[in-house]
Design a protein around this motif. Structure first.
Motif, PDB file in Angstrom:
ATOM      1  N   HIS B 408       0.843  -1.194   0.000  1.00 28.10           N
ATOM      2  CA  HIS B 408       0.000   0.000   0.000  1.00 28.10           C
ATOM      3  C   HIS B 408       0.875   1.238   0.000  1.00 28.10           C
ATOM      4  O   HIS B 408       1.825   1.334   0.766  1.00 28.10           O
ATOM      5  CB  HIS B 408      -0.897   0.036   1.232  1.00 28.10           C
ATOM      6  CG  HIS B 408      -1.928  -1.034   1.241  1.00 28.10           C
ATOM      7  ND1 HIS B 408      -1.644  -2.319   1.637  1.00 28.10           N
ATOM      8  CD2 HIS B 408      -3.231  -1.013   0.878  1.00 28.10           C
ATOM      9  CE1 HIS B 408      -2.746  -3.045   1.520  1.00 28.10           C
ATOM     10  NE2 HIS B 408      -3.730  -2.278   1.073  1.00 28.10           N
ATOM     11  N   GLN B 409       0.515   2.184  -0.861  1.00 26.54           N
ATOM     12  CA  GLN B 409       1.238   3.449  -0.882  1.00 26.54           C
ATOM     13  C   GLN B 409       0.374   4.523  -0.232  1.00 26.54           C
ATOM     14  O   GLN B 409      -0.809   4.645  -0.520  1.00 26.54           O
ATOM     15  CB  GLN B 409       1.564   3.845  -2.331  1.00 26.54           C
ATOM     16  CG  GLN B 409       2.362   5.133  -2.409  1.00 26.54           C
ATOM     17  CD  GLN B 409       2.557   5.604  -3.836  1.00 26.54           C
ATOM     18  OE1 GLN B 409       2.371   4.845  -4.780  1.00 26.54           O
ATOM     19  NE2 GLN B 409       2.927   6.859  -3.999  1.00 26.54           N
ATOM     20  N   ILE B 410       1.018   5.265   0.664  1.00 28.26           N
ATOM     21  CA  ILE B 410       0.373   6.446   1.243  1.00 28.26           C
ATOM     22  C   ILE B 410       0.903   7.624   0.460  1.00 28.26           C
ATOM     23  O   ILE B 410       2.117   7.782   0.328  1.00 28.26           O
ATOM     24  CB  ILE B 410       0.752   6.607   2.726  1.00 28.26           C
ATOM     25  CG1 ILE B 410       0.380   5.355   3.523  1.00 28.26           C
ATOM     26  CG2 ILE B 410       0.102   7.852   3.319  1.00 28.26           C
ATOM     27  CD1 ILE B 410       0.903   5.374   4.952  1.00 28.26           C
ATOM     28  N   GLU B 411       0.021   8.437  -0.095  1.00 34.45           N
ATOM     29  CA  GLU B 411       0.465   9.529  -0.954  1.00 34.45           C
ATOM     30  C   GLU B 411      -0.254  10.816  -0.559  1.00 34.45           C
ATOM     31  O   GLU B 411      -1.459  10.818  -0.340  1.00 34.45           O
ATOM     32  CB  GLU B 411       0.129   9.159  -2.408  1.00 34.45           C
ATOM     33  CG  GLU B 411       0.120  10.334  -3.353  1.00 34.45           C
ATOM     34  CD  GLU B 411       1.267  10.311  -4.340  1.00 34.45           C
ATOM     35  OE1 GLU B 411       2.253   9.566  -4.082  1.00 34.45           O
ATOM     36  OE2 GLU B 411       1.182  11.035  -5.341  1.00 34.45           O
ATOM     37  N   GLY B 412       0.499  11.882  -0.453  1.00 31.16           N
ATOM     38  CA  GLY B 412      -0.101  13.180  -0.161  1.00 31.16           C
ATOM     39  C   GLY B 412       0.371  14.212  -1.177  1.00 31.16           C
ATOM     40  O   GLY B 412       1.514  14.170  -1.616  1.00 31.16           O
ATOM     41  N   VAL B 413      -0.520  15.111  -1.546  1.00 32.11           N
ATOM     42  CA  VAL B 413      -0.216  16.146  -2.528  1.00 32.11           C
ATOM     43  C   VAL B 413      -0.771  17.477  -2.024  1.00 32.11           C
ATOM     44  O   VAL B 413      -1.911  17.532  -1.582  1.00 32.11           O
ATOM     45  CB  VAL B 413      -0.860  15.784  -3.897  1.00 32.11           C
ATOM     46  CG1 VAL B 413      -0.819  16.959  -4.845  1.00 32.11           C
ATOM     47  CG2 VAL B 413      -0.183  14.574  -4.518  1.00 32.11           C
TER      48      VAL B 413
END
Lengths: 593, 535
Positions: B408-413
């Motif tokens: 699982h990738q946790i991604e924030g933008v």
């Protein structure tokens, strides 16, 4: 990321001081490379056999640090021990350049060629080894295993220009390959190296082509058969004084990057760097190579300052950029701009964003002012499907079932044959290049994962009650990506008895929580306005005959078949190695959105 | 260590009611010394009976342990018959002298051997030619007397003698636990009738008032709950989602595992020859064969609209916002140009760009593919925005203890005007402090779609070293400007895997024990609730 091994004592000599492992690690950290290992303390036989090495990981786009020379040079510049050298070409003593003519047939296989001559080079064993190792690293990384670019190096004094780069049928090319004694033609060579551990993996690049690329001198001596191997005749040795480098390629940009790297790393060991005249009229590639002029770029002072959060005068920025190998000065055209010369070593610099990052590195990432400039308020929102999925997850757990997370990829037979399901084609997303048979398709059902989970937990006491809420995937040609995900809920129970009422009860509970009332089949079919769910006996080979039901839903005025539950057929149990009866339920959650 | 389940241990009735006996004895005599009053009963049985009574406050007791000196069989014979030397002396006396050869006949082999020597030493007898004759007319058998006393008291104070007797195998030492028992506050001659639990019937008939409740064992665990459980990884995921929600992030629509090379790579300015696009690293799809060129996606659009409605309503102003519809054709062309020829202030990679490669389908290698789609959408109305996602990504890796083909990738933008690199560091400091990691360091790194790129290192107190905890950077202009985003709108991106912090935090060393079908259900059921800020 490539890892380069360098002699520790030699590197520290170049850097003008000793470093402890921690100090050197810190230097690497600040510069953006990574000390992987210091073999000083290693007891491994291969490490004891040579002087202590530093193994340094280099970012994948820094081709100028793939050898000892490049790492030492860039660190010396960063530490302000030297300025980056300026590489210049010299004319040969007689005034006549070596020429290489590219024949048009080469367009059929490997159209581009470039090169350079290093005159009066002085090799030592270490330099020689580094020269060979750099070519290897360039071949592995930038050249994508020699497919895009390959390098040949030759003792210029053993051959005689002018040179030609041609493409000929393999049978017509005959020479003794490097370090061999027997002459062979192109076809024989392919057979000869078929099983070779090192070269065997490059043969495919040209093997099936009707013509093979080849470089000849004026006496028809074969210099090399790119991208496979050089001829033995022109091989370089420790005593070689004058080196001819030829570089063949598919990619115009990369062929010159490689040329630049070889010149920048080893040019300083030579008395002079002489260009090679390339004659290639058919594709307008006639030129003198290489072009060692730095690339001129402009960078905006405001941009550099704004993004780094600094407020530096142009002069100071220029000084910092020098530590990263640039030559920069305030522009004559505007005080808001810098004129930045990008050296031939910095092929990674594409945009002023790259210059900005280098400014930040020179200043020190960890010394930048840490102030959060964003003052904008924002309104959060969860993805509706995740919110719905969470409701179902919490209710299933509250009903006494344990959540599991098996993998999404599975084998074809787990998803189909083992469940007595047929793959009618056009349903499951298939992988082209899996490494194992475990990963052949994207699952179309949550059942295989649940059943595999129970199977690996057989040692626990029954009943085992598990569930999963997650996505399955289907081919869907109406979509841009020709596929779509579907959020499913599924549960399975294994016990001494079938557990049929248990999965049925769990379904009822989830439906109740999702505000869907139980209605009879008759009512559901009779009255389209009546919302709710009902179940219908169904003949499904996954389940024991007479003990499976499909789940129907009427929601927002539409009828859906959302899933099925039942007692698994004993043949399914056998496939998944389940010793007790198992009942399952699986539904599609999308209609509830 | 928790106690064992179940009731207080009680002596089974079949063995005779020892507890009852204790109560009877106490009525006559107090305190009781179990070693004297109940010498035949094995110690564990005594202990069980006393515990049973003590838990009801009927008795109190103290434990003492001592070492008893026990006579061996040989010593007991001496006590009964006299010492070897005495037997020799006695035989000589009775016979008025005795030939040495005949002594054995009278006193036995053992006594003859040991007793003769001792009797000489004591000057009780002497040798006269081949005969033994009396020296002392009367003797005192001190050895027998000593052993007799030891037999009575089971103790011996003189350590030297003790060691000597032990060596001569006349005594052994034995540890004895005994109890001194006295009446407790609720002493009675009989154990009253007890009830184990309060029942509805007792409430109804009032018998609870006089009932004698069997005491509860507070050292044992309670009844096991047939509880359901959420998966530990999803519990950590929930914590991260809450951190994002608290910071105003909108969740991105990640509901497609398959993406095109365009969204997964090209639009992110990942060149087509990048190693990540190798068959060794990425799962390519054989069926379906090929993606369409990027185009409008009304379903996903509707999800985004629904989520962003709140922000639109809240930040609404009287003046109408300028919406610039997306031009997918132009975007596709821009991406091609920026790779092939350079554009937007970049010299580009300058290689022949292939549309075919771009439209290959892959299992997404990162959810940044979705962030790209969302940022392109933002170009319609460029404004500050925050997005996040936590979802499954795929890598064609060889599986080992730290690598699975899925994770699982946790991604924030974060998109905004005037963002700085130090601002990203500050944001990440705050973000990671919510999981109890402070003190961050940033290492310059390379990533094709961010510039600058920073690896995030946090000091792990448990491991005592700096560990890489995530990646971050500012998206490259070559990625953002082809979308139509303005040059001064900058975008932070940061990411980490869900599995890695979970493994570090909970000491799981093999990822297969965390994700996939081989996870132990007991592990799932017994992992405690996740509170990242609490350790």
């Amino acid at each position: 990321m490539p890892t380069i091994s360098v002699d520790k004592a030699e590197l520290f000599k170049e850097l003008g001081r000793e470093y402890t492992t921690e100090e050197f690690d810190e230097l690497c950290f600040e510069f953006g490379i990574e000390l992987d290992e210091d073999t000083s303390e290693s007891k491994k036989p291969e490490d004891l056999a040579q002087p202590p090495q530093l193994k340094i990981e280099i970012p994948a786009n820094r081709y100028d640090m793939l050898c000892f020379e490049g790492i030492a040079m860039n660190l010396r510049v960063f530490l302000e021990k030297q300025k980056l050298p300026k590489w210049t070409l010299s004319a040969p003593a007689g005034g006549e350049l070596q020429t290489l003519t590219i024949k048009e047939e080469t367009t059929r296989i490997r159209p581009l060629c470039s090169g350079v001559v290093l005159k009066g080079i002085e090799f030592t064993q270490a330099r020689y080894d580094s020269f060979i190792a750099l070519q290897d690293k360039l071949h592995q990384n930038l050249a994508r295993q020699r497919t895009l670019v390959s390098i040949g190096t030759h003792d210029l004094d053993t051959v005689k220009g002018p040179f030609t780069y041609e493409a000929l049928p393999p049978e017509q090319i005959e020479f003794i390959p490097l370090n061999q004694t027997k002459k062979m033609n192109g076809k024989q060579l392919m057979e000869f190296y078929e099983k070779d551990k090192h070269l065997g993996r490059y043969l495919h690049i040209i093997r099936d082509s009707p013509v093979y690329p080849v470089i000849y001198d004026s006496n028809r001596t074969v210099l090399s058969l790119p991208p496979i191997i050089n001829g033995n005749h022109s091989k370089i040795t420790l005593d070689t004084k004058n080196v001819l480098i030829e570089i063949t390629a598919l990619d115009k940009t990369k062929v010159e990057i490689v040329n630049h790297m070889l010149v920048a790393m080893f040019g300083s060991y030579a008395e002079s760097i002489e260009p090679l005249k390339i004659i290639s009229p058919h594709n307008n590639e006639t030129r003198e190579a290489p072009d060692l002029t730095p690339r001129e770029m402009q960078a905006e002072v405001d941009y550099l300052n704004q993004v780094t959060g600094l407020d530096l005068p142009a002069q100071e920025i220029c000084k910092l950029l020098e530590r990263m190998g640039y030559t920069a000065k305030p522009s004559s055209s505007s005080e808001k701009l810098l004129d930045v010369s990008v050296p031939i070593t910095r092929a990674d610099v594409l945009h002023q964003a790259d210059i900005m990052e280098d400014l930040a590195i020179a200043w020190g990432f960890n010394k930048l002012p840490r102030i959060y400039p964003n003052k904008t308020a924002a309104v959060a929102a969860p993805l509706p499907m995740n919110k719905l999925g969470d409701i179902v997850r919490f209710e299933a757990a509250a009903s006494g079932w344990s959540e599991v997370m098996p993998l999404i990829l599975c084998s074809h037979e787990e998803n189909f044959e083992w469940l007595n399901r047929k793959d009618s084609g056009g349903v499951a997303i298939k992988l082209a290049n899996p490494k194992t048979a475990e990963y052949q398709i994207v699952r179309t059902s949550l059942l295989p994962g649940l059943l595999k989970t129970i199977s690996s937990n057989r040692h626990h006491s029954v009943p085992i009650k598990i569930f999963e809420v997650s996505d399955v995937g289907f081919i869907d040609l109406s979509q841009e990506r020709k596929s779509r995900n579907e959020r499913h809920f599924a549960a399975a129970i294994m016990g001494k008895t079938s557990g049929f009422e248990q999965v049925h009860g769990l379904l009822d509970r989830i439906m109740l929580m999702l505000k869907s009332a139980f209605i009879t089949r008759e009512d559901g079919l009779k009255n389209e306005g009546l919302e709710g769910y009902w179940i219908e006996e169904v003949d499904d080979p996954t389940f024991l005959a007479g003990h499976a039901a499909s789940i129907k839903l009427n929601i927002a005025g539409k009828n859906h078949t959302i899933g099925v539950f039942g007692i698994l057929h004993p043949s399914v149990l056998q496939k998944f190695e389940l010793p007790y009866p198992v009942s399952t339920v699986e539904i599609n959650l999308a209609p509830f959105l | 260590m928790p106690g064992t389940r179940g009731p207080v241990p009680v002596v089974s009735e079949s063995k005779g009611d020892l507890a009852h006996d204790v109560l009877q004895l106490l009525d006559q005599k107090q305190p009781l010394h179990t070693s004297e009053d109940l010498p035949q009963v094995p110690q564990p049985e005594i202990k069980a009976a006393l515990d049973r009574l003590a838990s009801r406050s009927m008795v109190q007791y103290e434990t003492s342990d001592r070492e008893d000196v026990i006579l061996t069989k040989e010593a007991q014979t001496i006590v009964e018959e006299g010492s070897h030397e005495f037997k020799v002396w006695d035989a000589v006396k009775k016979n008025g002298g005795l030939p040495v050869k005949e002594l054995e006949k009278h006193v036995g082999k053992d006594s003859a051997k040991v007793g003769q020597g001792n009797a000489f030493r004591n000057k009780w007898i002497k040798k006269d030619g081949d005969n033994l004759v009396l020296v002392a007319q009367e003797v005192e058998d001190t050895a027998r007397e000593l052993l007799r006393k030891i037999g009575e008291t089971k103790s011996l104070d003189d350590k030297k003698v003790l060691t000597d007797l032990k060596k001569r195998k006349l005594i052994t030492l034995s540890k004895v636990i005994s109890y001194t028992v006295s009446k407790g506050p609720k002493y009675a001659k009989e154990i009253p009738v007890e009830v184990t639990d309060l029942t509805a019937e007792m409430l109804a008939n009032g018998s609870w008032e006089s009932a004698n409740f069997k005491p509860y064992n507070f050292n044992a665990l309670g009844a096991s709950q047939n509880a359901g459980a959420l998966h530990p990884l999803n519990k950590v995921r929930q914590e991260f989602r809450n951190i994002f929600f608290n910071q105003g992030f909108v969740e991105m629509p990640t509901g497609h595992f398959v993406d095109s090379g365009f969204w997964n790579f090209d639009a992110l300015f990942v060149p087509q020859q990048h190693p990540a696009r190798d068959m060794q690293d990425t799962f390519f799809i054989s069926d379906p064969p090929k993606a369409d060129k990027p185009r409008a996606d009304p379903d996903t659009e509707a999800q985004m609209d629904a989520m962003e409605e709140g922000a639109r309503r809240l930040f609404a102003t009287p003046e109408k916002r300028d919406i610039k519809p997306r031009d997918y054709e132009q975007y596709f062309q821009n991406v091609k140009d920026v790779h092939e020829k350079g554009a937007f202030g970049s010299i580009g990679y300058r290689y022949p760009w292939s549309e075919d490669e771009c439209l290959k389908l892959v299992l997404r290698t990162h959810t940044t593919a979705v962030s790209t789609w969302v940022l392109h959408r933002l170009a319609e109305d460029p404004r500050p925005a925050r997005y996040f996602s936590i979802d499954r990504v795929f890598r064609n890796e060889t599986v080992d203890a730290t690598h699975l083909a899925e994770f699982h990738q946790i991604e924030g933008v974060i998109a905004d005007f005037g963002l700085t690199l130090g601002g990203l560091m500050k944001f990440l400091e705050d973000f990671f402090s919510k999981m109890g990691i402070s003190n961050l360091r940033f290492k310059p790194a390379y990533n094709p779609y961010t510039e600058p790129s920073m690896e995030v290192f946090g000091y792990h107190i448990g491991l005592g070293k700096w560990v890489e905890i995530g990646n971050s950077g500012m998206f490259r202009p070559e990625m953002l400007e082809p979308m139509g985003l303005p040059k001064d709108l900058r975008v932070y991106g940061f990411g980490l895997s869900l599995e890695r912090p979970t493994m570090i935090k909970y000491g799981v060393s093999n990822i297969r024990e965390l994700l996939g079908h081989k996870v132990d259900l007991e592990f799932i059921r017994t992992q405690h609730a996740v509170r990242l800020d609490k350790n």
